[in-house]
Write a protein that holds these residues in place. Structure first.
Motif, PDB file in Angstrom:
ATOM      1  N   LEU A  39       2.907  -2.362   0.452  1.00 26.99           N
ATOM      2  CA  LEU A  39       2.087  -1.430   0.289  1.00 26.99           C
ATOM      3  C   LEU A  39       2.620  -0.271   1.057  1.00 26.99           C
ATOM      4  O   LEU A  39       1.945   1.153   0.272  1.00 26.99           O
ATOM      5  CB  LEU A  39       1.277  -1.797   1.497  1.00 26.99           C
ATOM      6  N   VAL A  40       4.010  -0.008   2.147  1.00 29.50           N
ATOM      7  CA  VAL A  40       3.930   0.274   2.235  1.00 29.50           C
ATOM      8  C   VAL A  40       4.751   1.830   1.502  1.00 29.50           C
ATOM      9  O   VAL A  40       5.377   2.941   1.753  1.00 29.50           O
ATOM     10  CB  VAL A  40       5.223   0.654   3.331  1.00 29.50           C
ATOM     11  N   LYS A  41       5.753   1.117   0.791  1.00 36.61           N
ATOM     12  CA  LYS A  41       6.544   1.639  -0.360  1.00 36.61           C
ATOM     13  C   LYS A  41       4.994   3.209  -1.665  1.00 36.61           C
ATOM     14  O   LYS A  41       5.483   4.140  -1.888  1.00 36.61           O
ATOM     15  CB  LYS A  41       7.373   1.207  -1.048  1.00 36.61           C
ATOM     16  N   GLU A  42       4.446   2.585  -1.836  1.00 38.61           N
ATOM     17  CA  GLU A  42       3.256   2.846  -2.696  1.00 38.61           C
ATOM     18  C   GLU A  42       2.610   3.547  -1.894  1.00 38.61           C
ATOM     19  O   GLU A  42       2.737   5.414  -2.851  1.00 38.61           O
ATOM     20  CB  GLU A  42       2.197   1.700  -3.212  1.00 38.61           C
ATOM     21  N   SER A  43       2.360   3.764  -1.127  1.00 37.74           N
ATOM     22  CA  SER A  43       1.737   4.483   0.459  1.00 37.74           C
ATOM     23  C   SER A  43       2.837   6.451   0.603  1.00 37.74           C
ATOM     24  O   SER A  43       2.622   6.998   0.653  1.00 37.74           O
ATOM     25  CB  SER A  43       1.440   4.298   1.673  1.00 37.74           C
ATOM     26  N   THR A  44       4.176   5.804   0.076  1.00 38.72           N
ATOM     27  CA  THR A  44       4.910   6.743   0.664  1.00 38.72           C
ATOM     28  C   THR A  44       5.116   7.438  -0.174  1.00 38.72           C
ATOM     29  O   THR A  44       6.353   8.415  -0.537  1.00 38.72           O
ATOM     30  CB  THR A  44       6.453   6.314   1.494  1.00 38.72           C
ATOM     31  N   GLY A  45       4.570   7.312  -1.702  1.00 35.61           N
ATOM     32  CA  GLY A  45       4.755   7.925  -3.304  1.00 35.61           C
ATOM     33  C   GLY A  45       6.612   7.368  -3.795  1.00 35.61           C
ATOM     34  O   GLY A  45       6.703   7.980  -4.926  1.00 35.61           O
ATOM     35  N   CYS A  46       6.801   5.747  -3.779  1.00 36.35           N
ATOM     36  CA  CYS A  46       7.364   5.478  -4.780  1.00 36.35           C
ATOM     37  C   CYS A  46       7.379   5.479  -5.482  1.00 36.35           C
ATOM     38  O   CYS A  46       6.391   4.471  -5.925  1.00 36.35           O
ATOM     39  CB  CYS A  46       8.203   4.314  -3.962  1.00 36.35           C
ATOM     40  N   GLN A  47       8.372   5.548  -6.649  1.00 37.49           N
ATOM     41  CA  GLN A  47       7.619   5.265  -8.120  1.00 37.49           C
ATOM     42  C   GLN A  47       8.114   4.678  -9.054  1.00 37.49           C
ATOM     43  O   GLN A  47       7.912   3.652 -10.209  1.00 37.49           O
ATOM     44  CB  GLN A  47       6.783   6.829  -8.533  1.00 37.49           C
ATOM     45  N   THR A  48       9.545   4.535  -8.721  1.00 34.09           N
ATOM     46  CA  THR A  48      10.408   3.925  -9.791  1.00 34.09           C
ATOM     47  C   THR A  48      11.386   2.571  -8.483  1.00 34.09           C
ATOM     48  O   THR A  48      11.186   2.846  -7.825  1.00 34.09           O
ATOM     49  CB  THR A  48      11.526   4.877 -10.385  1.00 34.09           C
ATOM     50  N   GLN A  49      12.237   1.421  -9.741  1.00 31.17           N
ATOM     51  CA  GLN A  49      12.901   0.706  -8.942  1.00 31.17           C
ATOM     52  C   GLN A  49      13.826   1.808  -7.602  1.00 31.17           C
ATOM     53  O   GLN A  49      14.699   1.268  -7.398  1.00 31.17           O
ATOM     54  CB  GLN A  49      13.694  -0.023 -10.016  1.00 31.17           C
TER      55      GLN A  49
ATOM     56  N   SER B 140       5.738  -0.018  18.794  1.00 31.17           N
ATOM     57  CA  SER B 140       4.177   0.745  18.728  1.00 31.17           C
ATOM     58  C   SER B 140       4.553   1.097  17.884  1.00 31.17           C
ATOM     59  O   SER B 140       2.947   1.833  16.649  1.00 31.17           O
ATOM     60  CB  SER B 140       3.365   1.364  19.975  1.00 31.17           C
ATOM     61  N   VAL B 141       5.565   2.414  17.257  1.00 29.86           N
ATOM     62  CA  VAL B 141       5.320   3.480  16.830  1.00 29.86           C
ATOM     63  C   VAL B 141       5.365   2.725  14.789  1.00 29.86           C
ATOM     64  O   VAL B 141       5.140   3.258  14.535  1.00 29.86           O
ATOM     65  CB  VAL B 141       7.214   4.326  16.567  1.00 29.86           C
ATOM     66  N   LEU B 142       6.360   1.431  15.034  1.00 21.14           N
ATOM     67  CA  LEU B 142       6.393   0.473  13.695  1.00 21.14           C
ATOM     68  C   LEU B 142       5.439   0.078  13.177  1.00 21.14           C
ATOM     69  O   LEU B 142       4.742  -0.368  12.156  1.00 21.14           O
ATOM     70  CB  LEU B 142       7.737  -0.187  13.713  1.00 21.14           C
ATOM     71  N   GLY B 143       4.298  -0.038  14.092  1.00 18.60           N
ATOM     72  CA  GLY B 143       3.459  -0.773  14.400  1.00 18.60           C
ATOM     73  C   GLY B 143       1.988  -0.113  13.445  1.00 18.60           C
ATOM     74  O   GLY B 143       1.675  -0.434  13.001  1.00 18.60           O
ATOM     75  N   VAL B 144       2.368   1.422  14.352  1.00 12.95           N
ATOM     76  CA  VAL B 144       1.191   2.223  14.078  1.00 12.95           C
ATOM     77  C   VAL B 144       1.810   2.645  11.995  1.00 12.95           C
ATOM     78  O   VAL B 144       0.462   3.305  11.380  1.00 12.95           O
ATOM     79  CB  VAL B 144       1.608   3.549  14.569  1.00 12.95           C
ATOM     80  N   ILE B 145       3.176   2.560  11.860  1.00 20.47           N
ATOM     81  CA  ILE B 145       3.638   3.081  10.853  1.00 20.47           C
ATOM     82  C   ILE B 145       3.156   2.519   9.604  1.00 20.47           C
ATOM     83  O   ILE B 145       2.156   2.409   8.314  1.00 20.47           O
ATOM     84  CB  ILE B 145       4.725   3.221  10.545  1.00 20.47           C
ATOM     85  N   THR B 146       3.385   0.692  10.035  1.00 21.63           N
ATOM     86  CA  THR B 146       2.347  -0.745   8.911  1.00 21.63           C
ATOM     87  C   THR B 146       1.024  -0.284   8.746  1.00 21.63           C
ATOM     88  O   THR B 146       0.800   0.241   8.096  1.00 21.63           O
ATOM     89  CB  THR B 146       3.004  -1.205   9.690  1.00 21.63           C
ATOM     90  N   ILE B 147       0.342   0.345   9.948  1.00 23.68           N
ATOM     91  CA  ILE B 147      -1.068   0.213   9.881  1.00 23.68           C
ATOM     92  C   ILE B 147      -1.548   1.355   8.812  1.00 23.68           C
ATOM     93  O   ILE B 147      -2.370   1.345   8.529  1.00 23.68           O
ATOM     94  CB  ILE B 147      -1.337   0.167  11.215  1.00 23.68           C
ATOM     95  N   VAL B 148      -0.972   2.028   9.167  1.00 28.60           N
ATOM     96  CA  VAL B 148      -1.490   4.076   9.146  1.00 28.60           C
ATOM     97  C   VAL B 148      -1.390   3.308   7.377  1.00 28.60           C
ATOM     98  O   VAL B 148      -2.273   3.750   5.703  1.00 28.60           O
ATOM     99  CB  VAL B 148      -0.611   4.868   8.815  1.00 28.60           C
ATOM    100  N   ASN B 149      -0.052   2.363   6.897  1.00 28.51           N
ATOM    101  CA  ASN B 149       0.368   2.476   4.727  1.00 28.51           C
ATOM    102  C   ASN B 149      -0.589   1.791   4.536  1.00 28.51           C
ATOM    103  O   ASN B 149      -0.687   1.404   3.188  1.00 28.51           O
ATOM    104  CB  ASN B 149       1.771   2.004   4.549  1.00 28.51           C
ATOM    105  N   LEU B 150      -1.698   0.624   4.807  1.00 30.80           N
ATOM    106  CA  LEU B 150      -2.305   0.025   4.806  1.00 30.80           C
ATOM    107  C   LEU B 150      -3.542   0.309   4.227  1.00 30.80           C
ATOM    108  O   LEU B 150      -4.629   0.088   4.028  1.00 30.80           O
ATOM    109  CB  LEU B 150      -2.398  -1.405   5.903  1.00 30.80           C
ATOM    110  N   ARG B 151      -4.144   2.148   5.046  1.00 28.20           N
ATOM    111  CA  ARG B 151      -5.340   2.562   4.613  1.00 28.20           C
ATOM    112  C   ARG B 151      -5.577   2.657   3.318  1.00 28.20           C
ATOM    113  O   ARG B 151      -6.825   1.891   2.925  1.00 28.20           O
ATOM    114  CB  ARG B 151      -5.103   4.213   5.140  1.00 28.20           C
ATOM    115  N   GLY B 152      -4.845   2.328   2.140  1.00 27.12           N
ATOM    116  CA  GLY B 152      -5.551   2.103   0.843  1.00 27.12           C
ATOM    117  C   GLY B 152      -6.303   1.118   0.334  1.00 27.12           C
ATOM    118  O   GLY B 152      -6.815   1.062  -0.658  1.00 27.12           O
ATOM    119  N   ALA B 153      -5.533  -0.155   1.002  1.00 24.93           N
ATOM    120  CA  ALA B 153      -6.053  -1.344   0.592  1.00 24.93           C
ATOM    121  C   ALA B 153      -7.529  -1.247   1.661  1.00 24.93           C
ATOM    122  O   ALA B 153      -8.246  -1.291   0.988  1.00 24.93           O
ATOM    123  CB  ALA B 153      -5.072  -2.091   1.255  1.00 24.93           C
ATOM    124  N   LEU B 154      -7.571  -0.623   2.887  1.00 21.44           N
ATOM    125  CA  LEU B 154      -8.913  -0.750   3.758  1.00 21.44           C
ATOM    126  C   LEU B 154      -9.366   0.364   3.375  1.00 21.44           C
ATOM    127  O   LEU B 154     -11.073  -0.123   3.154  1.00 21.44           O
ATOM    128  CB  LEU B 154      -8.212  -0.786   4.615  1.00 21.44           C
TER     129      LEU B 154
END
Length: 496
Positions: free
Chosen positions: A198-208, A235-249
Motif C-alpha cells: 500500500l505504501v509503495k503503490e501510493s508513492t508511485g512505485c511501478q516496477t520491481q 508518530s511521524v512513522l505512524g502518520v506516513i503509514t496512515i496517509v498511504n492508506l487513503r487509497g483503500a479508505l
C-alpha cells in the motif's frame, strides 16, 4: 514455516483458488485490513503506550484502550502528527493530480522524516516533552542459525492456516493493483505484503526496481545510518503509514455507484470489510469468501426466466418482458431459464415454467374430473336420422401444443436437473403437449444422453430455437386439428 508452505503452494500450482476472490470481496478485504493497520498506528499519533492487542476483535480492543487512556495523550506527539498530516496530505494529492507532468513524484515522506528527525534531535523533544522516539536501532545482521526442529509439530497447523491467509492476501492485493494499473498477474508467482505494498503503490512505485532500491536503502540503514534515526518520533512513522492508506479508505466513495450496478456486490463488500476490520483479517477473509459463495448459490436458486418471442425479419428470439413488438408463434411457447439446472433450483424451474405456460398437473386433474362425470347426450332427430354428440370440437389455432425450452443459458445439469426435465416432459406429454430442447451446449447434451432423457439423441435436441419451431409446426400440420385438452386428430379420424 508458513513461508515453506507458501512456496509449496506455488510449486503445486494452487493459484486457481484466486478465482473465488471477486472484485467486491478483494476491495472490501483491503479496506477492512486498512482499518486494522490504521488502528495499530493510532496510538503512535497520540503518543500513548498501550498493550498490544491481537487475535479476534483486536481493533475494538485497541480503540477501547485508546479511549480509556486518551487523557494521557502526549501533546507534542499530537502536534507533530497534525503538522505531518498537513504536509503529507496536500503533497500526496498534488503528486496524484500532476503525476503525468512530474518526471518523478515529490519525495515528501523522505523530506518529512529528515525534517522531523532534525527537529526532534535539536529541539530535544524526548527530554523536554517525553515524546515517543524510535530509540536505539541496532546495526548489522544477526548470525544465521538452524531453526529449532522440535517446535515444528507445535507450529505446523498454525503455519498452514497462515500460509493460506497469506496467499489470499497476496493474490487480493496483486489483483487489486493489477486492475488499477492495467496489467495481469499470475496467482502462482505473485507475492505482496499488505502495508508495504500500500505504501509503495501510493508513492508511485511501478516496477520491481523499487524493491531493489528499498533493499539498498534498508541495507544502508541497517549497516550505517540507523543510529541517526534515534530521535525520530514514532508518530511521524505512524502518520506516513496512515496517509498511504487513503487509497483503500477512499473506496467508500465508490459505494453509491457499486450499489446502482449490483446490490449483491455491495453487500459482499460490506460483509467482508466489516468482518475483516471488526473480527480479524484471517477470519474476515474466510467469512467474505463463504458469504460470496453463498450469494452465488442465492443467485442460481431463483434465477431469471422468461418467455421468448421472435424479432421481426430475423431468427433471433428475445424475452417478451424485455423487448416490445416480438412475434409469437400460435400454439408454441418458448421458455428460457438463465441458470444451471440442479438440485437447488429444480423446483424454481418447474414453478416458473408452469406459471408462464400452463400447469400440466392441474390440467390432468381437471381432465380426470371431467371423465368421471356422466356425458350428457343430446338427441337430435332430423329426417329420421339420430346423431349423438358427446364432445364439442374446437378449432382454435392458438391452442398450446408445443413447449420449446431454450437451454442456451443452462451451463450444466446434475442428476436432479435431468430427472426434472424428464418429469416435465412426461407431465406435458400426458396432456398432449410435446417438449423440445434447443441450443443445448455439449456438456448439457452429454448429460441428457447419459441420463437417458430420450432413446435417440436426435429426438428432442435442436441446434436452434428456430429449428425446433419449424419441427413443431410441421408436426402440427401433419396431425391436423387440435382439441382443448391437447389431444389431436388427423383429418381421416375426423371423417370417421
Amino acid at each position: 514455516m508458513a513461508g515453506v508452505y507458501q512456496v509449496a503452494m506455488g510449486f503445486f500450482q494452487v493459484g486457481f483458488v484466486s478465482v473465488y476472490l471477486s472484485d467486491a470481496l478483494l476491495s472490501g478485504f483491503v479496506t477492512g485490513a486498512s482499518f486494522t493497520v490504521l488502528t495499530s498506528q493510532a496510538k503512535y499519533l497520540l503518543g500513548l503506550s498501550l498493550p498490544r492487542s491481537g487475535g479476534v476483535g483486536s481493533l475494538i480492543t485497541t480503540w477501547i484502550h485508546i479511549f480509556r487512556n486518551i487523557h494521557k495523550t502526549n501533546i507534542c506527539d499530537l502536534i507533530t502528527s497534525l503538522l505531518c498530516l498537513l504536509v503529507l496530505l496536500p503533497t500526496k494529492e498534488l503528486n496524484e493530480r500532476f503525476k503525468s507532468k512530474l518526471k518523478a513524484p515529490i519525495p515528501t515522506e523522505l523530506i518529512v522524516v529528515v525534517a522531523a528527525t532534525l527537529a526532534s534531535h535539536f529541539g530535544k523533544l524526548n527530554e523536554k516533552y517525553n515524546t515517543s522516539v524510535a530509540g536505539h536501532i541496532p546495526t548489522g545482521f544477526m548470525p544465521p542459525k538452524a531453526p529449532d526442529w522440535n517446535l515444528i509439530p507445535n507450529v505446523a497447523t498454525d503455519a498452514i492456516a497462515m500460509s493460506i491467509i497469506g496467499f489470499a492476501i497476496t493474490v487480493s492485493l496483486s489483483e487489486m493493483f493489477a486492475k488499477k494499473h492495467g496489467y495481469t498477474v499470475r496467482a502462482n508467482q505473485e507475492i505482496a505484503a499488505l502495508a508495504k505494498t500500500l505504501v509503495k503503490e501510493s508513492t508511485g512505485c511501478q516496477t520491481q526496481l523499487s524493491s531493489v532500491v528499498t533493499a539498498l536503502v534498508l541495507l544502508l540503514v541497517l549497516l550505517v545510518i540507523a543510529p541517526l534515526f534515534y530521535s525520530l518520533q514514532k508518530s511521524v512513522l505512524g502518520v506516513i503509514t496512515i496517509v498511504n492508506l487513503r487509497g483503500a479508505l477512499c473506496k467508500f466513495k465508490d459505494l453509491p455507484k457499486m450499489w446502482k450496478v449490483s446490490r449483491m456486490d455491495t453487500v459482499i463488500w460490506f460483509v467482508t470489510m466489516l468482518s475483516t476490520a471488526l473480527i480479524s483479517t484471517e477470519i474476515g477473509l474466510l467469512i467474505g469468501v463463504c458469504f460470496s459463495m453463498f450469494c452465488v448459490i442465492l443467485r442460481t436458486q431463483k434465477p431469471e426466466s422468461s418467455l421468448l418471442g421472435l424479432v421481426e425479419e430475423s431468427e433471433i428470439f428475445e424475452s417478451t418482458s424485455a423487448y416490445k413488438n416480438l412475434q409469437a408463434n400460435p400454439g408454441i411457447k418458448i421458455f428460457r431459464f438463465v441458470a444451471p439446472l440442479y438440485y437447488i433450483n429444480k423446483e424454481c424451474f418447474k414453478s416458473a415454467l408452469y406459471k408462464k405456460t400452463l400447469n400440466p398437473i392441474l390440467v390432468k386433474a381437471a381432465q380426470k374430473k371431467a371423465a368421471k362425470r356422466k356425458i350428457k347426450k343430446e338427441t337430435v332427430t332430423v329426417s329420421g336420422i339420430q346423431d349423438e354428440v358427446s364432445v364439442k370440437l374446437s378449432h382454435d389455432p392458438l391452442e398450446l401444443h408445443t413447449i420449446v425450452i431454450d437451454c442456451s443459458a443452462i451451463q450444466f445439469l446434475d442428476t436432479a436437473g435431468i430427472h426434472t426435465l424428464k418429469e416435465v416432459r412426461r407431465d406435458y406429454e400426458a396432456i398432449g403437449i410435446q417438449v423440445l430442447l434447443a441450443q443445448c451446449n455439449p456438456s448439457v447434451k452429454d448429460s441428457l444422453v447419459r441420463g437417458e432423457y430420450c432413446k435417440k439423441e436426435d429426438e428432442s435436441f435442436f441446434y436452434s430455437v428456430h429449428e425446433a419451431i419449424a419441427f413443431a409446426e410441421e408436426c402440427q400440420n401433419q396431425k391436423g386439428i387440435c382439441f382443448p385438452n391437447g389431444l389431436s386428430l388427423s383429418s381421416d379420424q375426423l371423417d370417421k
